[in-house]
Scaffold this motif. Sequence first.
Motif, PDB file in Angstrom:
ATOM      1  N   GLN A 188      39.260  88.871  25.371  1.00 29.24           N
ATOM      2  CA  GLN A 188      38.089  89.467  26.026  1.00 29.24           C
ATOM      3  C   GLN A 188      37.878  88.902  27.436  1.00 29.24           C
ATOM      4  N   ILE A 189      38.290  87.653  27.658  1.00 32.27           N
ATOM      5  CA  ILE A 189      38.135  87.022  28.972  1.00 32.27           C
ATOM      6  C   ILE A 189      39.103  87.630  29.987  1.00 32.27           C
ATOM      7  N   THR A 190      40.284  88.022  29.531  1.00 29.41           N
ATOM      8  CA  THR A 190      41.355  88.470  30.423  1.00 29.41           C
ATOM      9  C   THR A 190      40.914  89.454  31.509  1.00 29.41           C
ATOM     10  N   PRO A 191      40.205  90.549  31.176  1.00 27.19           N
ATOM     11  CA  PRO A 191      39.825  91.477  32.249  1.00 27.19           C
ATOM     12  C   PRO A 191      38.849  90.878  33.267  1.00 27.19           C
ATOM     13  N   PHE A 192      38.150  89.815  32.878  1.00 26.23           N
ATOM     14  CA  PHE A 192      37.173  89.167  33.762  1.00 26.23           C
ATOM     15  C   PHE A 192      37.784  87.993  34.530  1.00 26.23           C
ATOM     16  N   ASN A 193      39.018  87.628  34.186  1.00 28.81           N
ATOM     17  CA  ASN A 193      39.670  86.443  34.758  1.00 28.81           C
ATOM     18  C   ASN A 193      40.403  86.829  36.047  1.00 28.81           C
ATOM     19  N   LYS A 194      39.629  87.095  37.094  1.00 28.70           N
ATOM     20  CA  LYS A 194      40.174  87.615  38.351  1.00 28.70           C
ATOM     21  C   LYS A 194      41.103  86.630  39.050  1.00 28.70           C
ATOM     22  N   LYS A 195      40.910  85.326  38.802  1.00 26.09           N
ATOM     23  CA  LYS A 195      41.723  84.319  39.476  1.00 26.09           C
ATOM     24  C   LYS A 195      42.959  83.914  38.673  1.00 26.09           C
ATOM     25  N   GLY A 196      43.114  84.488  37.478  1.00 24.81           N
ATOM     26  CA  GLY A 196      44.273  84.169  36.660  1.00 24.81           C
ATOM     27  C   GLY A 196      44.308  82.727  36.194  1.00 24.81           C
ATOM     28  N   ILE A 197      43.144  82.181  35.900  1.00 25.62           N
ATOM     29  CA  ILE A 197      43.028  80.790  35.435  1.00 25.62           C
ATOM     30  C   ILE A 197      43.673  80.661  34.054  1.00 25.62           C
ATOM     31  N   ASP A 198      44.442  79.591  33.854  1.00 22.22           N
ATOM     32  CA  ASP A 198      44.978  79.299  32.521  1.00 22.22           C
ATOM     33  C   ASP A 198      43.813  78.872  31.639  1.00 22.22           C
ATOM     34  N   LEU A 199      43.654  79.546  30.508  1.00 25.68           N
ATOM     35  CA  LEU A 199      42.516  79.285  29.637  1.00 25.68           C
ATOM     36  C   LEU A 199      42.810  78.200  28.617  1.00 25.68           C
ATOM     37  N   SER A 200      41.785  77.406  28.338  1.00 20.94           N
ATOM     38  CA  SER A 200      41.850  76.396  27.280  1.00 20.94           C
ATOM     39  C   SER A 200      40.457  76.277  26.681  1.00 20.94           C
ATOM     40  N   GLU A 201      40.337  75.445  25.656  1.00 17.21           N
ATOM     41  CA  GLU A 201      39.034  75.201  25.031  1.00 17.21           C
ATOM     42  C   GLU A 201      38.041  74.653  26.056  1.00 17.21           C
ATOM     43  N   ALA A 202      38.529  73.907  27.044  1.00 17.84           N
ATOM     44  CA  ALA A 202      37.668  73.226  28.015  1.00 17.84           C
ATOM     45  C   ALA A 202      37.368  74.066  29.257  1.00 17.84           C
ATOM     46  N   THR A 203      37.953  75.264  29.356  1.00 14.27           N
ATOM     47  CA  THR A 203      37.700  76.116  30.519  1.00 14.27           C
ATOM     48  C   THR A 203      36.216  76.455  30.591  1.00 14.27           C
TER      49      THR A 203
ATOM     50  N   ASP B 243      35.225  76.842  36.300  1.00 16.33           N
ATOM     51  CA  ASP B 243      36.639  77.225  36.388  1.00 16.33           C
ATOM     52  C   ASP B 243      36.823  78.712  36.716  1.00 16.33           C
ATOM     53  N   LEU B 244      36.099  79.563  36.006  1.00 20.69           N
ATOM     54  CA  LEU B 244      36.279  81.007  36.190  1.00 20.69           C
ATOM     55  C   LEU B 244      35.417  81.560  37.333  1.00 20.69           C
ATOM     56  N   GLU B 245      34.417  80.764  37.752  1.00 23.01           N
ATOM     57  CA  GLU B 245      33.529  81.128  38.870  1.00 23.01           C
ATOM     58  C   GLU B 245      32.820  82.457  38.643  1.00 23.01           C
ATOM     59  N   TRP B 246      32.308  82.645  37.422  1.00 30.85           N
ATOM     60  CA  TRP B 246      31.604  83.876  37.098  1.00 30.85           C
ATOM     61  C   TRP B 246      30.173  83.819  37.603  1.00 30.85           C
ATOM     62  N   ASP B 247      29.693  84.952  38.114  1.00 30.11           N
ATOM     63  CA  ASP B 247      28.284  85.062  38.468  1.00 30.11           C
ATOM     64  C   ASP B 247      27.516  85.580  37.249  1.00 30.11           C
TER      65      ASP B 247
END
Length: 80
Positions: free
Chosen positions: A14-29, A34-38
């Motif tokens: 579910q995060i993938t379409p919102f992950n505009k910066k292509g951040i590698d995801l982990s439990e600690a993200t 990290d994702l810089e979401w507004d």
Amino acid sequence: MTDRSEIYDQVTAQITPFNKKGIDLSEATTFAGDLEWDSLTVMDFVAAIEDEFDIIISMNMQAEIETVGQLVDAVAKLRG
């Protein structure tokens, strides 16, 4: 009952379409750091998670969730 790793996989999907910066995801993200979401992105994402898992995440609970791992735990708890 869905196990935690399945919930994690669904949450990260579910995060993938919102992950505009292509951040590698982990439990600690973190969503804000990290994702810089507004706030609008967070609202859209929460709606997607609620639809995916057929749950309601209260505003109080949302305020406490800062990482992917915390969200996975919250989903698991709400699904009971």
